[in-house]
Design an enzyme around this catalytic site. Structure first.
Site, short mmCIF file in Angstrom:
data_model
loop_
_atom_site.label_atom_id
_atom_site.label_comp_id
_atom_site.label_asym_id
_atom_site.label_seq_id
_atom_site.Cartn_x
_atom_site.Cartn_y
_atom_site.Cartn_z
N ARG A 1 0.82 -1.22 -0.02
CA ARG A 1 0.02 0.02 -0.01
C ARG A 1 0.89 1.25 0.02
O ARG A 1 1.98 1.21 0.62
CB ARG A 1 -0.83 0.08 1.23
CG ARG A 1 -1.85 1.10 1.49
CD ARG A 1 -3.19 0.81 0.49
NE ARG A 1 -4.23 1.79 0.65
CZ ARG A 1 -5.16 2.36 -0.20
NH1 ARG A 1 -4.91 2.26 -1.44
NH2 ARG A 1 -5.95 3.20 0.06
N THR B 1 -10.21 0.44 -9.70
CA THR B 1 -9.14 -0.39 -9.12
C THR B 1 -9.16 -1.68 -9.92
O THR B 1 -9.99 -1.63 -10.92
CB THR B 1 -9.62 -0.62 -7.88
OG1 THR B 1 -9.66 0.58 -6.61
CG2 THR B 1 -8.68 -1.66 -6.88
N THR C 1 -4.26 -0.75 -7.38
CA THR C 1 -5.07 0.67 -7.59
C THR C 1 -4.13 1.72 -7.48
O THR C 1 -3.13 1.63 -7.25
CB THR C 1 -6.25 0.60 -6.43
OG1 THR C 1 -7.13 1.76 -6.79
CG2 THR C 1 -5.38 0.98 -5.26
N GLU D 1 -4.07 8.35 -3.57
CA GLU D 1 -4.48 7.79 -2.67
C GLU D 1 -4.62 8.60 -1.26
O GLU D 1 -5.12 8.09 -0.31
CB GLU D 1 -3.41 6.52 -2.44
CG GLU D 1 -3.71 5.46 -3.36
CD GLU D 1 -4.87 4.82 -3.41
OE1 GLU D 1 -5.66 4.87 -2.50
OE2 GLU D 1 -4.92 3.78 -4.26
N ASP E 1 -7.94 8.62 0.33
CA ASP E 1 -8.27 7.42 1.13
C ASP E 1 -8.00 7.70 2.70
O ASP E 1 -8.51 6.91 3.39
CB ASP E 1 -7.72 6.16 0.76
CG ASP E 1 -8.61 5.52 -0.43
OD1 ASP E 1 -9.71 5.89 -0.65
OD2 ASP E 1 -8.12 4.50 -0.76
N SER F 1 -7.82 0.84 3.17
CA SER F 1 -8.29 0.66 1.81
C SER F 1 -9.61 -0.44 1.99
O SER F 1 -9.62 -0.96 2.90
CB SER F 1 -7.25 -0.12 1.27
OG SER F 1 -7.72 -0.67 -0.10
N SER F 2 -10.22 -0.35 0.93
CA SER F 2 -11.30 -1.45 0.84
C SER F 2 -10.90 -2.59 -0.01
O SER F 2 -11.70 -3.61 0.00
CB SER F 2 -12.72 -0.64 0.09
OG SER F 2 -13.09 0.29 0.89
N GLY G 1 -14.13 0.47 -5.39
CA GLY G 1 -14.26 1.30 -4.39
C GLY G 1 -14.95 0.64 -3.15
O GLY G 1 -14.42 -0.30 -2.74
#
Length: 584
Positions: A122, A395, A413, A434, A437, A466-467, A487
């Site tokens: 990430r 994504t 993503t 990002e 987020d 993050s999802s 998302g």
């Protein structure tokens, strides 16, 4: 470039507010809850222990990427080498959704020893991050700096993650796995309609940055249908990554160009931000449901916690004995409660102590279950909320099982469509956006409508929540690799895919099935056309649900393995015509 291999120290105590909530849900009575949080499982399913499928399967959102993965497998690579090939190729052919300027999360299972691990690549906040940069003078969120240009970009994690996969889990040199992407970027490919439309949709933002214009708007227009599109700058960046590993991106020529471009455009990256980026290995979340073990993503993904919490709630119901409307009612109510916790408690585990043992406890799920009325929706307004905007999805996800039974689910993503729209000159790297987020303003929604708290506030080096929910489903008779973009809907799409797999559906049926989604706020059920028959829809409305039509959904990619027949199946979402699921 350094990497960190560590297991998180999960919190053992809940906050006062969460304890109060649990007490209320349990009718005010005291309750104990088990310390059964995330674990790294290594035991193979009984029928899998010595079984190898003998063939491989890949499902991704683009046929170039699937074929790149199959090419690397044919060279003698394994699923993890193929993952490098698929991800890097998607960076070239599907930049609207992912790329080396972004990050990924992956859950893998190594067949030889049953090792299961979560790879966290990430993005991170730069050291000079300042929340004031994302606020307007009146204190409200500044959507422009959060979504467009270099201030919206976190330090990319994907290049380091690809190098990590190759070094620690692959069989081939990194250069072999990156070769297809380098070739396609250098020689050119025909962009699909979705990429052309994404460029057209964001043309005004792209025109703000000269290098973005040069890459995406040659001659001032998006690439023409049928024309070959080349990306020599990204090809060169990938070549340096292939030659030098992660240092080829995070140090030296590429790093210097990235920092110079970002700072010249008003951003705040430094060479130390790039050189200090670390891949993290974490213990995945594992939850049992109806005879299957779901292995999924821990924080800084919120998805695995939410999926596990929902399944723990549903485990207390016999869904098979209910009509469709009441089954859907219970699933929606479980979604509502999981997203409520998602908003309040989750963040980067290296910065935030989260009550995960409680959130993942079956006893906590018991309390939440008791608050669900049998035939009536629970208004989300019973708890504090902020109205949110309509979420989107930009994504990508791919799933792989190789001939030896190695399995990997990867969700990658750049956040919003074409990320920040900012290309760093001379690199071909499209940066993510990002930073949005993070909970840049606590209690205010991001572009996907998700709320956040101080737990997800930006800090130097911190990873944004993050999802993304890459997941494995392990059973005695069948297993699956599953995930989706989308998302905030990623979580519910993966959940519905897992439930469909456990119900016996094929990979094709899982990828194609109609979907619904509830994320606590806004208090509505987003529905795909045709997901509910008229009678079910009317019954849900009588229970108090608002059904809100939604046109866009993520592109799920699924690979299944039937252990009884030892056969693989791969399916790419039919909503994305250029996707490809293939068994080789």
């Amino acid at each position: 470039m350094t990497f960190s291999r560590r297991r998180p120290a999960w919190g053992r105590s809940a906050s006062r507010g969460l304890a109060l909530l649990l007490g209320l849900l349990l009718g005010g009575s005291a309750a104990a809850f088990a310390a059964d949080g995330p674990r790294a499982a290594t035991a193979a399913a009984p029928s899998q222990a010595a079984q190898k499928p003998g063939r491989a399967a890949i499902a991704s959102a683009n046929f170039h990427a699937t074929n790149a993965g199959l090419e690397v497998l044919a060279r003698g690579g394994n699923a993890f080498d193929a993952a490098v090939a698929v991800a890097s190729t998607l960076s070239v052919v599907e930049p609207e959704s992912s790329g080396i300027g972004g990050g990924f999360m992956a859950v893998l299972r190594r067949a030889g020893d049953g090792r299961e691990v979560f790879i966290d690549a990430r993005e991170t906040a730069p050291a000079a991050v300042d929340s004031k940069d994302y606020l307007k003078p009146d204190g409200t969120p500044n959507r422009d700096t959060a979504l467009n240009g270099p201030l919206s970009a976190g330090i990319p994690g994907e290049p380091a993650g690809l190098a990590w996969l190759a070094k620690h889990y692959g069989k081939l040199p990194l250069k072999d796995s990156l070769a297809p992407a380098i070739r396609i970027a250098r020689d050119g490919f025909e962009p699909d309609s979705r990429l052309r439309e994404a460029i057209a949709d964001r043309a005004d933002d792209l025109r703000r940055w000269p290098a973005s214009v040069a890459k995406y708007l040659p001659g001032g227009k998006p690439p023409a249908e049928g024309a070959a599109w080349r990306d020599p700058d990204q090809a060169h960046t990938l070549e340096l990554l292939a030659e030098r590993g992660a240092d080829g991106f995070y140090r030296g020529e590429v790093a210097q160009k990235l920092v110079a471009a970002v700072r010249a455009a008003g951003g705040n990256w430094s060479a130390a931000d790039l050189a200090g980026y670390q891949v993290k290995e974490r213990a995945p979340i594992s939850v049992d449901y109806r005879g299957y073990r779901i292995v999924t993503a821990p924080p800084p993904s919120s998805g695995g916690v939410a999926v596990a919490e929902i399944l723990n709630i549903l485990r207390g119901f016999d869904l098979g004995k209910l009509d469709r409307a009441h089954r859907i009612h219970l699933v929606i109510e479980a979604m509502r409660r999981a997203f409520r916790d998602h908003n309040d408690y989750l963040g980067d585990p290296d910065f935030v102590k989260m009550p995960l043992e409680m959130l993942l406890s079956p006893y906590y799920a018991d309390g939440l279950r008791q608050s669900i009325l049998p035939d009536k929706a629970t208004p989300s307004s019973m708890l504090p909320y902020t109205a949110a905007a309509d979420p989107g999805m930009h994504t990508t996800h791919f799933s792989i099982i190789d001939k030896d039974g190695n399995m990997i689910a990867v969700t990658s993503t750049v956040n919003y469509t074409l990320g920040s729209t900012f290309v760093a000159a001379g690199t071909g790297v499209l940066l993510n956006d990002e930073m949005d987020d993070f909970a840049l303003v606590a209690g205010k929604p991001n572009v996907y409508g998700l709320l956040g708290s101080e737990a997800n506030a930006p800090k130097p080096g911190k990873r944004m929540l993050s999802s993304m929910t890459p997941s494995l489903v392990i059973g005695a008779d069948r297993s699956a690799v599953i995930g989706s973009p989308g998302g905030s809907t990623i979580i519910t799409q993966v959940l519905e895919g897992i439930l469909a797999f456990i119900d016996g559906k094929s990979a094709t049926a899982i990828a194609a099935q109609k979907r619904f989604h509830h994320q606590f706020m806004p208090d509505r059920v987003d529905v795909e056309e045709g997901v509910f028959d008229p009678a079910t829809a009317e019954s849900l409305k009588r229970m108090g649900y608002e059904l809100h039509p939604r046109q866009s959904w993520g592109f799920m990619n699924v690979v299944t393995w039937d252990h009884k027949t030892n056969t693989l199946d791969a399916a790419s979402d039919p909503r994305r015509p250029s996707g490809l699921g293939k068994v080789q």
